[in-house]
Write a protein that holds these residues in place. Structure first.
Motif, PDB file in Angstrom:
ATOM      1  N   ALA A 175       0.884  -0.926   0.273  1.00 57.94           N
ATOM      2  CA  ALA A 175       0.288   0.077   0.594  1.00 57.94           C
ATOM      3  C   ALA A 175       0.691   1.849   0.026  1.00 57.94           C
ATOM      4  CB  ALA A 175      -0.689  -0.043   1.247  1.00 57.94           C
ATOM      5  N   GLY A 176       1.798   1.299  -0.368  1.00 58.24           N
ATOM      6  CA  GLY A 176       2.688   2.232  -0.969  1.00 58.24           C
ATOM      7  C   GLY A 176       4.087   2.845   0.123  1.00 58.24           C
ATOM      8  N   GLU A 177       3.656   1.788   1.313  1.00 54.10           N
ATOM      9  CA  GLU A 177       4.509   2.190   2.228  1.00 54.10           C
ATOM     10  C   GLU A 177       6.312   0.922   2.923  1.00 54.10           C
ATOM     11  OE1 GLU A 177       4.729   1.214   6.944  1.00 54.10           O
ATOM     12  OE2 GLU A 177       2.724   1.678   6.267  1.00 54.10           O
ATOM     13  N   GLU A 178       7.021   1.616   2.153  1.00 54.34           N
ATOM     14  CA  GLU A 178       8.446   0.186   2.267  1.00 54.34           C
ATOM     15  C   GLU A 178       8.015  -0.552   3.963  1.00 54.34           C
ATOM     16  OE1 GLU A 178      12.757  -0.269   0.622  1.00 54.34           O
ATOM     17  OE2 GLU A 178      11.750   1.932   0.987  1.00 54.34           O
ATOM     18  N   ILE A 179       8.939  -1.927   3.346  1.00 52.07           N
ATOM     19  CA  ILE A 179       8.993  -3.079   4.273  1.00 52.07           C
ATOM     20  C   ILE A 179      10.143  -3.175   4.075  1.00 52.07           C
ATOM     21  CG2 ILE A 179       8.103  -4.566   5.452  1.00 52.07           C
ATOM     22  CD1 ILE A 179       5.712  -2.711   4.932  1.00 52.07           C
ATOM     23  N   HIS A 180      10.424  -3.376   5.438  1.00 46.70           N
ATOM     24  CA  HIS A 180      11.809  -4.346   5.699  1.00 46.70           C
ATOM     25  C   HIS A 180      12.043  -5.126   5.796  1.00 46.70           C
ATOM     26  CE1 HIS A 180      13.717   0.512   4.778  1.00 46.70           C
ATOM     27  NE2 HIS A 180      13.015   0.527   5.024  1.00 46.70           N
ATOM     28  N   LEU A 181      12.472  -6.175   4.918  1.00 42.64           N
ATOM     29  CA  LEU A 181      12.841  -7.304   4.864  1.00 42.64           C
ATOM     30  C   LEU A 181      14.292  -7.776   5.042  1.00 42.64           C
ATOM     31  CD1 LEU A 181      10.006  -8.704   3.130  1.00 42.64           C
ATOM     32  CD2 LEU A 181       9.902  -8.036   4.878  1.00 42.64           C
ATOM     33  N   THR A 182      14.354  -8.915   5.907  1.00 40.15           N
ATOM     34  CA  THR A 182      15.878  -9.133   6.266  1.00 40.15           C
ATOM     35  C   THR A 182      15.907 -10.053   4.657  1.00 40.15           C
ATOM     36  OG1 THR A 182      15.178 -11.718   6.909  1.00 40.15           O
ATOM     37  CG2 THR A 182      15.580 -10.192   8.299  1.00 40.15           C
ATOM     38  N   PRO A 183      17.069 -10.415   4.227  1.00 45.04           N
ATOM     39  CA  PRO A 183      17.548 -11.448   2.882  1.00 45.04           C
ATOM     40  C   PRO A 183      16.047 -12.801   2.846  1.00 45.04           C
ATOM     41  CG  PRO A 183      20.042 -10.471   3.105  1.00 45.04           C
ATOM     42  CD  PRO A 183      18.104 -10.227   4.891  1.00 45.04           C
ATOM     43  N   THR A 184      16.763 -13.448   4.306  1.00 44.97           N
ATOM     44  CA  THR A 184      15.983 -14.406   3.846  1.00 44.97           C
ATOM     45  C   THR A 184      14.477 -14.178   3.495  1.00 44.97           C
ATOM     46  OG1 THR A 184      17.811 -16.008   5.086  1.00 44.97           O
ATOM     47  CG2 THR A 184      15.575 -16.555   4.894  1.00 44.97           C
TER      48      THR A 184
END
Length: 241
Positions: free
Chosen positions: A165-174
């Motif tokens: 929904a336009g918001e960036e989500i920070h994920l780990t590589p896995t």
């Protein structure tokens, strides 16, 4: 391939592994085993030294003990990932899923409980390095293949970014690789064993708990309405209509 600052082959030979462990016997044993596998090693004995070493060495992967003098491994992981994202394998003396979820939440990619098998440690690190290699290859894909859009979730494989929904989500590589596996085949149920083989490169079912923990971490970051649990089987990516 090139991982971090080092030039390596497809098996990860030549990669630099940072070991942050305050127990000398364990740190030495890990370093010796990893060196025998063809990797370079750097050892830090406390949290602050580990953060400094990560900034100086720019390792290709980190083996990180949770319990450290000074600042603990969770804070070390936060600082390392904020400076320069890198695959992190955490070590803990407690077999507690809460600890595992906290570790995944601060940027760890994998988790092992002491005492552990050196053979399994090496296998886990090789899998982490292969994931980095796959990510590097995906970043060079044509633009038409780089974007995955399902519902209000947009995954940019080239830039390794996820938005909902336009918001960036920070994920780990896995977490990123797991999301790609699920989102590439929406509404298709994927077994835990299949996800282990494709994301973690594990050939047995001993790590199904790891899959479950990473799914929980994804739901916490992306929302609980995207991934459906099929009890006794696995998971399916099903964004709401």
């Amino acid at each position: 391939m090139t991982i971090g600052n080092q030039s390596t082959d497809a098996s990860g030979l030549g990669a630099t592994i940072l070991i942050i462990e305050d127990e000398p016997a364990i740190a030495t044993a890990i370093a010796q085993r990893l060196t025998s596998e063809g990797w370079r090693t750097e050892v830090a004995r406390d949290g602050l030294s580990g953060v400094d070493a990560a900034a100086r060495v720019r390792p290709d992967a980190v083996v990180l003990d949770v319990m450290l003098p000074g600042i603990d491994g969770l804070e070390v992981c936060r600082r390392i990932q904020a400076d320069h994202p890198v695959p992190v394998l955490m070590l803990t003396a407690r077999d507690d899923e809460t600890d595992m979820l906290i570790g995944l939440g601060v940027g760890a990619d994998d988790y092992m409980t002491k005492p552990f098998s050196m053979r399994e440690l090496v296998a886990r690190l090789k899998a982490l390095l292969r994931r980095v290699d796959r990510a590097a290859q995906a970043s060079q894909a044509p633009e038409s293949e780089a974007l995955i859009t399902v519902g209000d979730v947009v995954i940019d494989r080239a830039q390794r970014r996820v938005h909902r929904a336009g918001e960036e989500i920070h994920l780990t590589p896995t977490e990123f690789e797991l999301l790609i596996m699920l989102a590439s085949s929406p509404k298709t149920v994927q077994t835990r064993e299949h996800l282990l083989a494709e994301v973690w490169d594990w050939v047995d079912a001993s790590g199904t708990r790891t899959v479950d923990s990473h799914i929980k971490a994804l739901r916490r970051k992306l929302g609980s309405d995207l991934i459906r649990t099929v009890h006794g089987v696995g998971y399916a990516f099903e964004p709401p209509q």
